[in-house]
Design an enzyme around this catalytic site. Sequence first.
Site, mmCIF file in Angstrom:
data_model
loop_
_atom_site.group_PDB
_atom_site.id
_atom_site.type_symbol
_atom_site.label_atom_id
_atom_site.label_comp_id
_atom_site.label_asym_id
_atom_site.label_seq_id
_atom_site.Cartn_x
_atom_site.Cartn_y
_atom_site.Cartn_z
ATOM 1 N N CYS A 1 56.652 21.622 43.818
ATOM 2 C CA CYS A 1 56.320 20.284 44.352
ATOM 3 C C CYS A 1 55.756 19.342 43.291
ATOM 4 O O CYS A 1 55.514 18.179 43.579
ATOM 5 C CB CYS A 1 55.323 20.429 45.495
ATOM 6 N N SER B 1 23.962 40.140 36.103
ATOM 7 C CA SER B 1 22.605 39.575 36.055
ATOM 8 C C SER B 1 22.101 39.305 37.469
ATOM 9 O O SER B 1 20.965 38.903 37.662
ATOM 10 C CB SER B 1 22.639 38.269 35.260
ATOM 11 N N HIS C 1 35.886 36.789 43.018
ATOM 12 C CA HIS C 1 35.970 35.425 42.475
ATOM 13 C C HIS C 1 37.355 35.091 41.933
ATOM 14 O O HIS C 1 37.517 34.148 41.150
ATOM 15 C CB HIS C 1 34.900 35.234 41.393
#
Length: 253
Positions: A156, A195, A124
């Site tokens: 940029c 979990s 992630h």
Amino acid sequence: MNETISEEEFKKLIELLCQKSRIAVLTGAGISAESGIPTFRGEDGLWKTYRAEDLATASAFSRDPKLVWEWYNWRRGIIAPVNPNPGHKVLARWEKIFPDFSLITQNIDGLHHKAGSEKIIELHGNIWKVRCSKEGTITDNHDFPLKELPPHCPSCGALLRPHVVWFGESLDHEILQKAYLLSSTCQIMFVIGTSAVVQPAASLPLMAAEAGAKIVEINPDPTPLTPYSDFSFRGKAGEILPSMDKFIDRNLS
Ligand code: BV8
């Protein structure tokens, strides 16, 4: 050792570990809990205050990039001063003593790296990396507090975003393919401090079990993966991994 695992069973696991070559580990927020980083769904879980959908999504970022960055800046503030705990350190040691060892993490806190692990698959992303929302350039950024909220790309001027995977966003294809390959070819998979709710990460142990691997879960609480686990240790990673490591040391020496 642990009321849920008999001495005899535990011995079998250690033998298996010292025999077996291909070992994979999947970690979640629970392995960093003893370092002082709140888990997502725990008592002081991050999400309790904020709904994931509110902040960890592209739509939240386009709606209010400053709010999203204030949240990541806050999380950087929690993560920056803490150190890896014995759980992280044992996994870093195992990478060096087991010939075929892979570490797959859902955590973006970078603590596995700080503990000395080198071969880490960050499913992630990483909170200490930023990405230009226009050019896609990824750079390391350990500033805390961030100098500018929201920060902008030095080349940029476009908005920078955290180099993490948000809900509703696909994981990096190469990283996911590597995780799928390691999961479907490992002989033992440890599932530590997760979990097992968030997909596709939560499917990796099922792929491993499907491919015949032994599943070893370490978590103070049962999870949806417990029924699929060959060994399920009820306890804290920072306590169970060091005591397991002692037995391995005795068996390997
Ligand atoms: C995607 C980075 C294509 C950002 C994160 C299928 C069915 C249903 C839903 C979906 C599905 N497929 C996709 C979805 C949607 C979604 C999803 O899974 N939603 C969930 C909520 C149901 N998945 C996605 O959006 C993924 N992208 O699939 O793209 C797509 C898109 C849309 C629809 C279809 C396909 C992207 C997911 C990645 C999101 N980014 N993090 C950031 O952090 O800011 S997820 C983030 O939350 C973490 O990385 C981690 O993955 C998750 C939290 O879980 P855990 O780490 O397990 O933490 P948690 O607090 O929940 O549990 C801690 C555990 O530790 C507990 O069990 C506790 O008991 C234990 N513990 C506590 N102390 C200790 C301990 N254990 C050991 N020792 C201790 N001391």
